[in-house]
Design a protein around this motif. Structure first.
Motif, mmCIF file in Angstrom:
data_model
loop_
_atom_site.group_PDB
_atom_site.id
_atom_site.type_symbol
_atom_site.label_atom_id
_atom_site.label_comp_id
_atom_site.label_asym_id
_atom_site.label_seq_id
_atom_site.Cartn_x
_atom_site.Cartn_y
_atom_site.Cartn_z
ATOM 1 N N LEU A 20 -10.238 52.078 14.710
ATOM 2 C CA LEU A 20 -9.473 50.972 15.277
ATOM 3 C C LEU A 20 -8.661 50.195 14.251
ATOM 4 O O LEU A 20 -7.667 49.559 14.599
ATOM 5 C CB LEU A 20 -10.413 50.022 16.019
ATOM 6 N N GLY A 21 -9.101 50.192 13.004
ATOM 7 C CA GLY A 21 -8.303 49.561 11.954
ATOM 8 C C GLY A 21 -8.491 48.078 11.768
ATOM 9 O O GLY A 21 -7.869 47.499 10.873
ATOM 10 N N THR A 22 -9.312 47.439 12.600
ATOM 11 C CA THR A 22 -9.577 46.015 12.409
ATOM 12 C C THR A 22 -11.059 45.737 12.581
ATOM 13 O O THR A 22 -11.744 46.392 13.377
ATOM 14 C CB THR A 22 -8.792 45.109 13.388
ATOM 15 N N VAL A 23 -11.536 44.746 11.839
ATOM 16 C CA VAL A 23 -12.939 44.350 11.926
ATOM 17 C C VAL A 23 -13.241 43.752 13.292
ATOM 18 O O VAL A 23 -14.275 44.033 13.898
ATOM 19 C CB VAL A 23 -13.279 43.338 10.809
ATOM 20 N N LEU A 79 -0.295 46.530 10.348
ATOM 21 C CA LEU A 79 -1.092 47.127 9.288
ATOM 22 C C LEU A 79 -2.568 46.891 9.587
ATOM 23 O O LEU A 79 -2.918 45.940 10.294
ATOM 24 C CB LEU A 79 -0.736 46.504 7.927
ATOM 25 N N PRO A 80 -3.454 47.717 9.049
ATOM 26 C CA PRO A 80 -4.891 47.520 9.283
ATOM 27 C C PRO A 80 -5.370 46.199 8.689
ATOM 28 O O PRO A 80 -4.653 45.543 7.925
ATOM 29 C CB PRO A 80 -5.535 48.710 8.550
ATOM 30 N N GLU A 81 -6.589 45.826 9.040
ATOM 31 C CA GLU A 81 -7.207 44.614 8.490
ATOM 32 C C GLU A 81 -7.942 44.976 7.198
ATOM 33 O O GLU A 81 -8.824 45.837 7.212
ATOM 34 C CB GLU A 81 -8.185 44.017 9.495
ATOM 35 N N PRO A 82 -7.608 44.338 6.081
ATOM 36 C CA PRO A 82 -8.293 44.658 4.826
ATOM 37 C C PRO A 82 -9.722 44.115 4.797
ATOM 38 O O PRO A 82 -10.035 43.108 5.420
ATOM 39 C CB PRO A 82 -7.421 43.977 3.764
ATOM 40 N N VAL A 83 -10.572 44.817 4.056
ATOM 41 C CA VAL A 83 -11.953 44.389 3.842
ATOM 42 C C VAL A 83 -12.254 44.505 2.348
ATOM 43 O O VAL A 83 -12.003 45.552 1.743
ATOM 44 C CB VAL A 83 -12.949 45.263 4.632
ATOM 45 N N LEU A 84 -12.761 43.438 1.748
ATOM 46 C CA LEU A 84 -13.124 43.487 0.334
ATOM 47 C C LEU A 84 -14.322 44.401 0.154
ATOM 48 O O LEU A 84 -15.283 44.342 0.929
ATOM 49 C CB LEU A 84 -13.452 42.092 -0.190
ATOM 50 N N THR A 85 -14.263 45.238 -0.861
ATOM 51 C CA THR A 85 -15.390 46.140 -1.126
ATOM 52 C C THR A 85 -16.043 45.836 -2.477
ATOM 53 O O THR A 85 -16.840 46.629 -2.972
ATOM 54 C CB THR A 85 -14.936 47.612 -1.072
ATOM 55 N N ASN A 86 -15.703 44.680 -3.048
ATOM 56 C CA ASN A 86 -16.420 44.204 -4.239
ATOM 57 C C ASN A 86 -17.183 42.920 -3.912
ATOM 58 O O ASN A 86 -17.610 42.190 -4.804
ATOM 59 C CB ASN A 86 -15.460 43.975 -5.409
ATOM 60 N N ARG A 87 -17.329 42.669 -2.629
ATOM 61 C CA ARG A 87 -18.075 41.505 -2.133
ATOM 62 C C ARG A 87 -18.973 41.952 -0.987
ATOM 63 O O ARG A 87 -18.701 42.963 -0.338
ATOM 64 C CB ARG A 87 -17.106 40.434 -1.601
ATOM 65 N N PRO A 88 -20.033 41.192 -0.693
ATOM 66 C CA PRO A 88 -20.840 41.535 0.479
ATOM 67 C C PRO A 88 -19.970 41.540 1.735
ATOM 68 O O PRO A 88 -19.077 40.708 1.876
ATOM 69 C CB PRO A 88 -21.874 40.399 0.535
ATOM 70 N N LEU A 271 4.407 49.045 -1.331
ATOM 71 C CA LEU A 271 3.638 47.808 -1.268
ATOM 72 C C LEU A 271 3.332 47.527 0.194
ATOM 73 O O LEU A 271 4.230 47.524 1.033
ATOM 74 C CB LEU A 271 4.407 46.621 -1.850
ATOM 75 N N ASP A 272 2.061 47.286 0.492
ATOM 76 C CA ASP A 272 1.640 46.901 1.836
ATOM 77 C C ASP A 272 1.035 45.514 1.756
ATOM 78 O O ASP A 272 0.048 45.304 1.045
ATOM 79 C CB ASP A 272 0.609 47.887 2.392
ATOM 80 N N LEU A 273 1.645 44.567 2.469
ATOM 81 C CA LEU A 273 1.199 43.177 2.417
ATOM 82 C C LEU A 273 0.583 42.771 3.741
ATOM 83 O O LEU A 273 1.281 42.642 4.755
ATOM 84 C CB LEU A 273 2.379 42.244 2.084
ATOM 85 N N ALA A 274 -0.732 42.591 3.752
ATOM 86 C CA ALA A 274 -1.434 42.087 4.933
ATOM 87 C C ALA A 274 -1.354 40.563 4.884
ATOM 88 O O ALA A 274 -1.981 39.933 4.037
ATOM 89 C CB ALA A 274 -2.874 42.554 4.930
ATOM 90 N N MET A 275 -0.580 39.965 5.796
ATOM 91 C CA MET A 275 -0.322 38.532 5.747
ATOM 92 C C MET A 275 -0.677 37.806 7.032
ATOM 93 O O MET A 275 -0.701 36.567 7.060
ATOM 94 C CB MET A 275 1.162 38.297 5.411
ATOM 95 N N ASN A 276 -0.928 38.554 8.105
ATOM 96 C CA ASN A 276 -1.281 37.936 9.377
ATOM 97 C C ASN A 276 -2.600 37.179 9.207
ATOM 98 O O ASN A 276 -3.628 37.792 8.902
ATOM 99 C CB ASN A 276 -1.420 39.022 10.455
ATOM 100 N N PRO A 277 -2.618 35.866 9.400
ATOM 101 C CA PRO A 277 -3.860 35.097 9.208
ATOM 102 C C PRO A 277 -5.033 35.624 10.019
ATOM 103 O O PRO A 277 -6.188 35.535 9.572
ATOM 104 C CB PRO A 277 -3.467 33.685 9.658
ATOM 105 N N ASP A 278 -4.750 36.195 11.185
ATOM 106 C CA ASP A 278 -5.827 36.739 12.021
ATOM 107 C C ASP A 278 -6.539 37.904 11.344
ATOM 108 O O ASP A 278 -7.694 38.196 11.666
ATOM 109 C CB ASP A 278 -5.270 37.202 13.371
ATOM 110 N N LYS A 279 -5.835 38.580 10.429
ATOM 111 C CA LYS A 279 -6.412 39.731 9.741
ATOM 112 C C LYS A 279 -6.952 39.369 8.357
ATOM 113 O O LYS A 279 -7.297 40.265 7.576
ATOM 114 C CB LYS A 279 -5.376 40.846 9.618
#
Length: 290
Positions: A20-23, A79-88, A271-279
């Protein structure tokens, strides 16, 4: 048997997020799967893992059908929703970080829902064609064909960027940031490939280009203009998102963007910029976690 759901939660989320691409969408699918799990006589389920994975897969297929319709009216690039992978966070189990690169998730958006399911289940989780067929409700021959078509599409469309080790990546991005902060248009242009592409997902919530910006001169000018719009309070830092290095833009109000930068021969190719506050809510939550 109730523990079966919790034992498989990580696997189910990983499948749903890739499909789905989003959390947010992945979490909604897990909630629906939980309700369905509670609605069956669990004592009659001989293979809880298979039942749960099949439930999540089919919920995702249904969600993708409606999601594709919603994205036709989405404002600007999706664009998909980014997820940090250096944080819990939801991808904090090492095995679940594999095959979640931002570029791949973006590319999977171009596949049909069945192709995407076949690709994710086969490539990321190692299910056999027979198992994939059972999970998505088709024949083994069709599952094999869906996977083959998906792999072919990914192979054709996948960006051919050269791998850059993280230390060198930071050095190259630091040069890029220095030129941008100095307003050095010529210097910035020299750091970009001639056919560089910049994609920005603002979702109509923040100012962002609604179409991809292509070409070194246009991208350089767009980035310099975006930096001005961000304001003087924005700070850039290095982080890891979706298992790869990324730039994190923050200001006193919170996270403004997560930027993925890829290179070809030491020049920025996309360059891919995820800027949507919802994401950016998941990243915000992760930054506040110990």
């Amino acid at each position: 048997m109730e523990d079966s759901f919790e034992r498989e939660r990580g696997r189910m989320f990983a499948i749903a997020y890739r499909m789905l691409g989003t959390v947010t969408d992945a979490e909604e699918v897990l909630q629906d799967a939980w309700l369905r799990w509670q609605g069956v006589d669990q004592s009659t389920v001989t293979n809880p893992t298979g039942f749960l994975v099949k439930t999540v897969t089919n919920l995702c297929l249904n969600q993708l059908t409606s999601a594709r319709a919603r994205r036709e009216t989405y404002v600007g690039e999706w664009l998909p929703e980014p997820v940090l992978t250096n944080r819990p966070g939801p991808l904090d189990v090492v095995s679940e970080r594999e095959e979640v690169s931002f570029a791949l998730l973006t590319l999977l958006e171009r596949l049909s829902p069945p192709e995407r399911a076949a690709y994710v289940l086969r490539e990321a989780f190692g299910y056999s064609h027979r198992e994939v067929a059972e999970l998505i409700g088709t024949s083994e021959a069709n599952a094999r064909q869906l996977h083959a078509r998906a792999r072919k599409h990914v192979a054709v469309e996948e960006p051919r960027n050269e791998p850059v080790d993280r230390t060198h990546w930071q050095e190259l991005v630091s040069r890029f940031l220095a030129a941008a902060h100095q307003g050095d248009l010529e210097g910035l242009t020299e750091l970009l490939t001639a056919d560089v592409v910049s994609r920005s997902d603002g979702g109509g919530k923040v100012s962002a280009a609604r179409l991809p910006v292509v070409g070194a001169d246009k991208v350089a000018r767009y980035l310099l203009g975006s930096l001005v719009k961000f304001g003087a309070d924005v700070e850039f830092g290095f982080t890891e998102a979706n298992g790869e290095p990324a730039l994190l833009a923050t200001d006193p109000t919170g996270v403004r963007a997560v930027c993925f930068v890829t290179f070809s021969r030491d020049l920025i190719s996309s360059l891919d910029l995820a800027m949507n506050p919802d994401k950016l809510h998941t990243v915000e939550r992760q930054l506040t976690m110990a």
